[in-house]
Design an enzyme around this catalytic site. Structure first.
Site, PDB file in Angstrom:
ATOM      1  N   GLU A   1     -29.260 -29.746  39.360  1.00  0.00           N
ATOM      2  CA  GLU A   1     -28.304 -30.264  40.340  1.00  0.00           C
ATOM      3  C   GLU A   1     -27.604 -31.527  39.848  1.00  0.00           C
ATOM      4  OE1 GLU A   1     -27.141 -29.105  43.070  1.00  0.00           O
ATOM      5  OE2 GLU A   1     -28.480 -27.420  43.499  1.00  0.00           O
TER       6      GLU A   1
ATOM      7  N   GLU B   1     -49.934 -21.497  33.133  1.00  0.00           N
ATOM      8  CA  GLU B   1     -50.294 -22.889  33.415  1.00  0.00           C
ATOM      9  C   GLU B   1     -51.535 -23.344  32.645  1.00  0.00           C
ATOM     10  OE1 GLU B   1     -53.045 -23.260  37.295  1.00  0.00           O
ATOM     11  OE2 GLU B   1     -50.960 -22.759  37.747  1.00  0.00           O
TER      12      GLU B   1
END
Length: 294
Positions: free
Chosen positions: A81, A112
């Site tokens: 963004e 992970e």
């Protein structure tokens, strides 16, 4: 024994499966209401982290977020963004997620826990001592993120961490740890809820404040916005009008003369100068319109 706040059960939701829709949403709302207060308590450590981020970015370094699952997705969202909102170079603020781009939309099994891949992912973007790495994980113990922080530390880069647990490995490793204890989730262990909300709030603070301190905001206007679509074109014109008090016709005319660069158009109108002179002024004052005005 290590305390894992994010995995404990919330007493108020023990009968969650028997509640009505209204009761469930009321409880979730009540728990969400606590998040902002928890973030407020962490503001001193958040501020210290942001100060370092501003220093790094001011010296041509990069801000790199890294996480797994929800934390990784939120990191990528915040980084992406910054390009249209602040006209930040896409490499300036980046988000890395365990499992790569496919993990943005679906879970990648075992990602992970892959400590070696974390280092490879940092090397792939040429992460170096000039950059800052912020690990994001609710538990604060995600192996992928821990390994990334260890690597960053080993090459002399600054590090930060955003966690929602006490006594975490990430907090112990980071130069600038941010710990936000939002407590147990309504749905036990579902850290996309309160923990994710807290992380999103902190990521917003980091990137927005850093961009303000880099001169990408005048007053409270995003004067570096990129007019990449019709909505943002209209927003750019509105910003020029708000910042200068000019008419819409003048704003549009100047915006085009400025090659659709909002900040340049604002300076052109405020000081009645050409686009070239506006660029010179912005360069002289390192992009800060406020300093030119003052």
């Amino acid at each position: 024994m290590q305390e894992h706040i994010t995995e404990t059960r919330l007493q108020e939701s023990m009968a969650l499966d028997t509640m009505s829709i209204s009761e469930i949403t009321t409880l979730i709302n009540q728990e969400d209401d606590k998040v902002a207060r928890c973030v407020k308590e962490a503001l001193p450590s958040i501020n210290q982290l942001i100060e370092m981020v501003v220093t790094i970015l001011s010296n041509q370094g990069r801000l790199i977020y890294i996480g797994a699952g929800t934390s990784g997705r939120l990191s990528i969202l915040d980084a992406s963004e910054c390009v249209p909102t602040f006209n930040a170079p896409c490499e300036m603020i980046q988000g890395i997620i365990a499992g790569g781009s496919s993990a943005i939309t679906q879970a990648v099994e075992g990602a992970e826990d892959d400590t070696e891949q974390a280092v490879l992912d940092l090397k792939a973007i040429s992460f170096c001592e000039k950059d800052i790495l912020i690990g994001v994980a609710a538990s604060g113990n995600t192996p992928y993120v821990v390994s990334a922080l260890e690597y960053a530390h080993s090459i002399g880069a600054k590090t930060g961490a955003i966690v929602c647990n006490k006594h975490s490995k990430m907090s112990a490793l980071a130069d600038y740890p941010v710990e936000v204890f939002v407590g147990s989730e309504v749905l036990t262990g579902s850290t996309r809820m309160k923990a994710g909300t807290a992380q999103k709030m902190i990521l917003n603070m980091i990137s927005t404040t850093a961009m303000i301190k880099l001169g990408k905001v005048y007053q409270n206007l995003m004067i570096d916005v990129v007019a990449s679509n019709e909505k943002l074109y209209k927003r750019a014109i509105s910003i020029i009008q708000e910042a200068t008090g000019c008419t819409k016709i003048m704003a549009e005319k100047t915006f085009l003369l400025a090659n659709k660069r909002t900040k340049v158009a604002v300076v052109m109108i405020l000081f009645s100068v050409s686009s070239q002179k506006a660029e010179e002024l912005l360069s002289q004052y390192k992009g800060f319109i406020r300093e030119i005005v003052d």
